[in-house]
Design a protein around this motif. Sequence first.
Motif, PDB file in Angstrom:
ATOM      1  N   UNK A 346       0.958  -1.184   0.292  1.00 41.02           N
ATOM      2  CA  UNK A 346      -0.197  -0.060  -0.067  1.00 41.02           C
ATOM      3  C   UNK A 346       0.938   1.307   0.028  1.00 41.02           C
ATOM      4  N   UNK A 347       2.007   1.194   0.783  1.00 38.18           N
ATOM      5  CA  UNK A 347       2.906   2.249   0.847  1.00 38.18           C
ATOM      6  C   UNK A 347       3.605   2.594  -0.537  1.00 38.18           C
ATOM      7  N   UNK A 348       3.765   1.471  -1.279  1.00 36.25           N
ATOM      8  CA  UNK A 348       4.603   1.808  -2.467  1.00 36.25           C
ATOM      9  C   UNK A 348       3.851   1.681  -3.829  1.00 36.25           C
ATOM     10  N   UNK A 349       2.624   1.242  -3.708  1.00 31.50           N
ATOM     11  CA  UNK A 349       1.762   1.168  -4.917  1.00 31.50           C
ATOM     12  C   UNK A 349       0.389   1.808  -5.019  1.00 31.50           C
ATOM     13  N   UNK A 350      -0.236   2.218  -3.869  1.00 30.03           N
ATOM     14  CA  UNK A 350      -1.449   2.708  -3.790  1.00 30.03           C
ATOM     15  C   UNK A 350      -1.600   4.084  -4.610  1.00 30.03           C
ATOM     16  N   UNK A 351      -2.593   4.401  -5.464  1.00 32.11           N
ATOM     17  CA  UNK A 351      -2.681   5.575  -6.091  1.00 32.11           C
ATOM     18  C   UNK A 351      -3.681   6.557  -5.116  1.00 32.11           C
ATOM     19  N   UNK A 352      -4.215   5.908  -4.243  1.00 30.68           N
ATOM     20  CA  UNK A 352      -5.146   6.832  -3.378  1.00 30.68           C
ATOM     21  C   UNK A 352      -4.714   7.142  -2.167  1.00 30.68           C
ATOM     22  N   UNK A 353      -3.452   6.466  -1.596  1.00 27.36           N
ATOM     23  CA  UNK A 353      -2.730   6.701  -0.620  1.00 27.36           C
ATOM     24  C   UNK A 353      -1.436   6.172  -0.547  1.00 27.36           C
ATOM     25  N   UNK A 354      -0.583   6.321   0.531  1.00 28.62           N
ATOM     26  CA  UNK A 354       0.862   6.202   0.327  1.00 28.62           C
ATOM     27  C   UNK A 354       1.690   7.038  -0.402  1.00 28.62           C
ATOM     28  N   UNK A 355       2.883   6.706  -0.998  1.00 28.91           N
ATOM     29  CA  UNK A 355       4.057   7.501  -1.334  1.00 28.91           C
ATOM     30  C   UNK A 355       3.621   7.763  -3.076  1.00 28.91           C
ATOM     31  N   UNK A 356       3.203   6.750  -3.854  1.00 31.47           N
ATOM     32  CA  UNK A 356       2.626   7.382  -5.159  1.00 31.47           C
ATOM     33  C   UNK A 356       1.686   8.432  -5.314  1.00 31.47           C
ATOM     34  N   UNK A 357       0.632   8.498  -4.242  1.00 38.42           N
ATOM     35  CA  UNK A 357      -0.284   9.517  -4.284  1.00 38.42           C
ATOM     36  C   UNK A 357       0.351  11.015  -3.739  1.00 38.42           C
ATOM     37  N   UNK A 358       0.979  10.774  -2.890  1.00 44.85           N
ATOM     38  CA  UNK A 358       1.899  12.008  -2.423  1.00 44.85           C
ATOM     39  C   UNK A 358       2.755  12.650  -3.443  1.00 44.85           C
ATOM     40  N   UNK A 359       3.348  11.848  -4.377  1.00 41.51           N
ATOM     41  CA  UNK A 359       4.263  12.242  -5.251  1.00 41.51           C
ATOM     42  C   UNK A 359       3.319  13.018  -6.322  1.00 41.51           C
ATOM     43  N   UNK A 360       2.288  12.268  -6.806  1.00 44.79           N
ATOM     44  CA  UNK A 360       1.412  12.785  -7.817  1.00 44.79           C
ATOM     45  C   UNK A 360       0.730  14.119  -7.267  1.00 44.79           C
ATOM     46  N   UNK A 361       0.547  14.448  -5.898  1.00 41.39           N
ATOM     47  CA  UNK A 361       0.014  15.624  -5.372  1.00 41.39           C
ATOM     48  C   UNK A 361       1.129  16.637  -5.491  1.00 41.39           C
ATOM     49  N   UNK A 362       2.257  16.290  -5.077  1.00 36.73           N
ATOM     50  CA  UNK A 362       3.406  17.248  -5.269  1.00 36.73           C
ATOM     51  C   UNK A 362       3.828  17.696  -6.844  1.00 36.73           C
ATOM     52  N   UNK A 363       3.745  16.641  -7.503  1.00 37.39           N
ATOM     53  CA  UNK A 363       4.092  17.038  -8.952  1.00 37.39           C
ATOM     54  C   UNK A 363       2.811  18.101  -9.600  1.00 37.39           C
ATOM     55  N   UNK A 364       1.691  17.926  -9.101  1.00 40.64           N
ATOM     56  CA  UNK A 364       0.503  18.610  -9.444  1.00 40.64           C
ATOM     57  C   UNK A 364       0.913  20.140  -8.890  1.00 40.64           C
ATOM     58  N   UNK A 365       1.083  20.015  -7.678  1.00 44.74           N
ATOM     59  CA  UNK A 365       1.412  21.426  -6.716  1.00 44.74           C
ATOM     60  C   UNK A 365       2.797  22.198  -7.504  1.00 44.74           C
ATOM     61  N   UNK A 366       3.690  21.304  -7.938  1.00 50.45           N
ATOM     62  CA  UNK A 366       4.735  21.979  -8.875  1.00 50.45           C
ATOM     63  C   UNK A 366       4.289  22.606  -9.901  1.00 50.45           C
ATOM     64  N   UNK A 367       3.599  21.723 -10.813  1.00 54.87           N
ATOM     65  CA  UNK A 367       3.061  22.410 -12.133  1.00 54.87           C
ATOM     66  C   UNK A 367       2.401  23.706 -11.836  1.00 54.87           C
TER      67      UNK A 367
END
Length: 382
Positions: A346-367
Amino acid sequence: MSSVHDLIAKLCPSGVCFKRLGDVARIKNGKDHKSLADGEYPVYGSGGIMRYANSYAYDKPSVLIPRKGSLDNLFFVDTPFWNVDTIFYTEIDESQIRPKFFYYFLQTVGLGEMNQAGGVPSQTQSALNEIKIPVPPIQIQAEIVRILDAMTAHTAELTAELTARKKQYNYYRDKLLSFEDGEVEWKTLGDIGDVKMCKRILKNETQSEGDVPFYKIGTFGKKADAFISNEVYQAYKSKYSFPNKGDILISASGTIGRTVVYDGHPAYFQDSNIIWISNNEKIVSNKYLWHFYKIAKWFVSSGGTIDRLYNDNIRKTLIPVPYPSDPAKSLVEQARVVSILDKLDKLTSSITEGLPREIELRQKQYAYYRDLLLSFPKPPTI
């Protein structure tokens, strides 16, 4: 961000000056690399680093812009490099513009939309030279770069953390699915259940829109592009093999061993290409199977048009079953293994929680902030 806008208003009361890209940087062609020996300098193509060579073409900070291929795939390089003819490098006039500011701004331009060819995407120097670049005072450029660098660094830290966690998951998965002698029996998948598949669906039974999605091997785990009627679905589901909710579907051709957990919603799956084991969950749980499939040593038959996982080979695949003489204890141990691996997955693969979700949010924030910081009002003449 208000401090940046205040600084812009203070230093540029008449607005920010825009210049042609060709007035602040020179676009240079790449060269063939085949005669170069191996070395320490990266050789860039439109897809990134191709190899390392013993010579470099340029040794100052530069933005590399693909000439062919993925035109939005920019690279900022501040160490010596070589580039081939599928990607331009830029000689940047640092008295006017900071290279990193130049790089960040070009990310907002949409270079992929400037495709100058009808086939393979390509770009020309003449088109690039006409791009209008904002050139605020160096002090403003430096502050914008500082903010975007910090955001980029944070995302990079999260990505590095994700890589480390994936390695951790793989380590514990392999360790937890390796048992001491006497604690485990290696059974075949055929010992715990038979291979099942849906009834064959004929092409004339499918449609581009409909009631029930029909997943073929090309859309397995993705969005269906074919459908069957609810009448066909209900008839076939009641007469022939059909997965239960929680069963683990497996791709048996193409990319072998991809898995999807059947969620119980109406759906149908291509026969022979998508299969499942009708396992007895009193012996092996579905969740335990799902984690095991990630390390399963499949006996893949090759030599045909595509690689294929045949039913007999699936049945022969070995799976470790802990404490086989004590089913209750076995299921408790399987649940313990699953609990640990579920948390790591869940930490490494979840697209609703975990690191992948956090990375996606940060990328959107950066853009969002990149576009906000680099959106300068243009003079009426531009």
